[in-house]
Scaffold this motif. Sequence first.
Motif, mmCIF file in Angstrom:
data_model
loop_
_atom_site.group_PDB
_atom_site.id
_atom_site.type_symbol
_atom_site.label_atom_id
_atom_site.label_comp_id
_atom_site.label_asym_id
_atom_site.label_seq_id
_atom_site.Cartn_x
_atom_site.Cartn_y
_atom_site.Cartn_z
ATOM 1 N N SER A 41 0.845 -1.203 0.000
ATOM 2 C CA SER A 41 0.000 0.000 0.000
ATOM 3 C C SER A 41 0.875 1.245 0.000
ATOM 4 C CB SER A 41 -0.896 0.002 1.233
ATOM 5 O OG SER A 41 -1.720 -1.148 1.226
ATOM 6 N N PHE A 42 0.448 2.219 -0.772
ATOM 7 C CA PHE A 42 1.194 3.477 -0.910
ATOM 8 C C PHE A 42 0.208 4.630 -0.744
ATOM 9 C CE2 PHE A 42 2.984 0.146 -3.534
ATOM 10 C CZ PHE A 42 4.346 0.197 -3.247
ATOM 11 N N TYR A 43 0.696 5.761 -0.207
ATOM 12 C CA TYR A 43 -0.217 6.893 -0.103
ATOM 13 C C TYR A 43 -0.086 7.879 -1.256
ATOM 14 C CZ TYR A 43 3.621 9.461 2.221
ATOM 15 O OH TYR A 43 4.820 10.066 2.525
ATOM 16 N N ASP A 44 0.871 7.616 -2.162
ATOM 17 C CA ASP A 44 0.968 8.496 -3.325
ATOM 18 C C ASP A 44 1.708 7.781 -4.450
ATOM 19 O OD1 ASP A 44 0.498 10.767 -4.762
ATOM 20 O OD2 ASP A 44 1.882 12.055 -3.648
ATOM 21 N N GLN A 45 1.485 8.240 -5.670
ATOM 22 C CA GLN A 45 2.244 7.728 -6.810
ATOM 23 C C GLN A 45 3.461 8.620 -7.019
ATOM 24 O OE1 GLN A 45 0.336 8.674 -10.690
ATOM 25 N NE2 GLN A 45 -1.492 9.103 -9.498
ATOM 26 N N VAL A 46 4.400 8.145 -7.807
ATOM 27 C CA VAL A 46 5.681 8.847 -7.935
ATOM 28 C C VAL A 46 5.497 10.243 -8.549
ATOM 29 C CG1 VAL A 46 6.395 7.856 -10.170
ATOM 30 C CG2 VAL A 46 8.121 8.500 -8.498
ATOM 31 N N ASP A 47 4.594 10.357 -9.503
ATOM 32 C CA ASP A 47 4.140 11.676 -9.955
ATOM 33 C C ASP A 47 2.738 11.498 -10.508
ATOM 34 O OD1 ASP A 47 4.040 11.628 -12.985
ATOM 35 O OD2 ASP A 47 6.131 11.067 -12.698
ATOM 36 N N GLU A 48 2.023 12.581 -10.683
ATOM 37 C CA GLU A 48 0.594 12.437 -10.972
ATOM 38 C C GLU A 48 0.276 11.834 -12.340
ATOM 39 O OE1 GLU A 48 -0.233 17.034 -12.388
ATOM 40 O OE2 GLU A 48 -0.735 16.420 -10.349
ATOM 41 N N ALA A 49 1.294 11.678 -13.166
ATOM 42 C CA ALA A 49 1.056 11.097 -14.494
ATOM 43 C C ALA A 49 1.455 9.629 -14.564
ATOM 44 C CB ALA A 49 1.828 11.891 -15.542
ATOM 45 N N ALA A 50 1.946 9.065 -13.461
ATOM 46 C CA ALA A 50 2.460 7.690 -13.514
ATOM 47 C C ALA A 50 1.348 6.646 -13.560
ATOM 48 C CB ALA A 50 3.373 7.426 -12.321
ATOM 49 N N VAL A 51 0.287 6.920 -12.813
ATOM 50 C CA VAL A 51 -0.790 5.948 -12.664
ATOM 51 C C VAL A 51 -2.097 6.544 -13.182
ATOM 52 C CG1 VAL A 51 -2.140 4.644 -10.963
ATOM 53 C CG2 VAL A 51 0.327 4.860 -10.668
ATOM 54 N N THR A 52 -2.807 5.769 -13.993
ATOM 55 C CA THR A 52 -4.107 6.210 -14.513
ATOM 56 C C THR A 52 -5.212 5.658 -13.620
ATOM 57 O OG1 THR A 52 -3.240 6.164 -16.761
ATOM 58 C CG2 THR A 52 -5.629 6.136 -16.531
ATOM 59 N N MET A 53 -6.182 6.496 -13.310
ATOM 60 C CA MET A 53 -7.292 6.052 -12.468
ATOM 61 C C MET A 53 -8.582 6.048 -13.261
ATOM 62 S SD MET A 53 -6.424 7.758 -8.842
ATOM 63 C CE MET A 53 -5.332 9.087 -9.249
ATOM 64 N N THR A 54 -9.279 4.926 -13.214
ATOM 65 C CA THR A 54 -10.542 4.808 -13.945
ATOM 66 C C THR A 54 -11.582 4.114 -13.074
ATOM 67 O OG1 THR A 54 -9.607 2.811 -14.915
ATOM 68 C CG2 THR A 54 -9.617 4.760 -16.308
ATOM 69 N N GLU A 55 -12.834 4.351 -13.380
ATOM 70 C CA GLU A 55 -13.896 3.740 -12.580
ATOM 71 C C GLU A 55 -14.014 2.253 -12.903
ATOM 72 O OE1 GLU A 55 -17.487 6.123 -12.015
ATOM 73 O OE2 GLU A 55 -18.617 4.283 -12.350
ATOM 74 N N ASP A 56 -14.171 1.448 -11.874
ATOM 75 C CA ASP A 56 -14.285 0.004 -12.034
ATOM 76 C C ASP A 56 -15.559 -0.458 -11.325
ATOM 77 O OD1 ASP A 56 -14.059 -2.734 -12.027
ATOM 78 O OD2 ASP A 56 -12.306 -2.816 -10.709
ATOM 79 N N ASN A 57 -16.510 -0.969 -12.095
ATOM 80 C CA ASN A 57 -17.792 -1.388 -11.516
ATOM 81 C C ASN A 57 -17.919 -2.909 -11.407
ATOM 82 O OD1 ASN A 57 -18.850 1.276 -11.285
ATOM 83 N ND2 ASN A 57 -19.076 1.280 -13.502
ATOM 84 N N SER A 58 -16.790 -3.617 -11.470
ATOM 85 C CA SER A 58 -16.869 -5.078 -11.423
ATOM 86 C C SER A 58 -17.208 -5.578 -10.023
ATOM 87 C CB SER A 58 -15.535 -5.682 -11.889
ATOM 88 O OG SER A 58 -14.500 -5.277 -11.028
ATOM 89 N N TYR A 59 -17.703 -6.797 -9.955
ATOM 90 C CA TYR A 59 -18.039 -7.478 -8.696
ATOM 91 C C TYR A 59 -19.057 -6.690 -7.859
ATOM 92 C CZ TYR A 59 -13.936 -10.178 -9.987
ATOM 93 O OH TYR A 59 -13.024 -10.946 -10.668
ATOM 94 N N GLY A 60 -19.924 -5.929 -8.491
ATOM 95 C CA GLY A 60 -20.979 -5.218 -7.768
ATOM 96 C C GLY A 60 -20.465 -4.102 -6.878
ATOM 97 N N MET A 61 -19.244 -3.656 -7.119
ATOM 98 C CA MET A 61 -18.676 -2.570 -6.296
ATOM 99 C C MET A 61 -18.290 -1.415 -7.210
ATOM 100 S SD MET A 61 -16.047 -4.598 -3.782
ATOM 101 C CE MET A 61 -15.488 -5.866 -4.907
ATOM 102 N N VAL A 62 -18.269 -0.225 -6.647
ATOM 103 C CA VAL A 62 -17.759 0.914 -7.403
ATOM 104 C C VAL A 62 -16.401 1.242 -6.823
ATOM 105 C CG1 VAL A 62 -18.163 3.265 -8.165
ATOM 106 C CG2 VAL A 62 -20.099 1.773 -7.687
ATOM 107 N N ARG A 63 -15.369 0.999 -7.614
ATOM 108 C CA ARG A 63 -14.004 1.249 -7.134
ATOM 109 C C ARG A 63 -13.237 2.038 -8.184
ATOM 110 N NH1 ARG A 63 -11.801 -4.635 -5.957
ATOM 111 N NH2 ARG A 63 -12.889 -5.018 -7.909
ATOM 112 N N THR A 64 -12.085 2.528 -7.801
ATOM 113 C CA THR A 64 -11.238 3.224 -8.758
ATOM 114 C C THR A 64 -10.047 2.327 -9.074
ATOM 115 O OG1 THR A 64 -11.914 5.363 -7.879
ATOM 116 C CG2 THR A 64 -9.917 5.320 -9.215
#
Length: 187
Positions: free
Chosen positions: A114-137
């Motif tokens: 677990s990490f509280y931040d990515q190395v810079d804001e462009a390193a990791v892409t965040m998208t909505e994930d609605n699989s398994y009946g949950m709303v996650r990023t």
Amino acid sequence: MFTLRSLVSAGRIACYARSRLLEKSWQQGQVYLGASTFGTCKQLGNCKMSFDKEELKKRLTPIQYEVTQEKGTEKPFTGELNDEMREGMYKCVVCGAQLFKSETKFDAGCGWPSFYDQVDEAAVTMTEDNSYGMVRTETTCAKCGAHLGHVFDDGPKPTGQRYCINSASLKFDPKSSKKGEEPKSEL
Ligand SMILES: [Zn+2]
């Protein structure tokens, strides 16, 4: 007196309680760490690096392939980087892009790095994930689109974010000791 087993199970309960809280905050329509883009680079077809499936199947272990290419999840407490505490850089196992610094790693008790931040804001892409009946990023490598894990808004300061990342999607590059600071062999 805490035993290791009780600590582990307490961590699991805390983890579960957090996900229930998140579910509740979604139901109440509160502002939550939203998906920052309209899709992963694979979905948008604009990945900076792409790899042949067969080449990846040969190069990666089965769990590394399943996690990064098929959005799998390793079993908690099984990843080799879960307990890694050395200084260094966590990179994408597929393309080698720098993703997380060891300074931002913390023990969330969930069984995944677990990490509280990515190395810079462009390193990791965040998208909505609605699989398994949950709303996650969902989090993916911005360079090659490899699935990494998910991000939640119950992390520690200063960001309040918790990047819950599969060990199998990461390659750890330990910081090499500086010249003259190598451990003395006679000790
Ligand atoms: Zn990558």
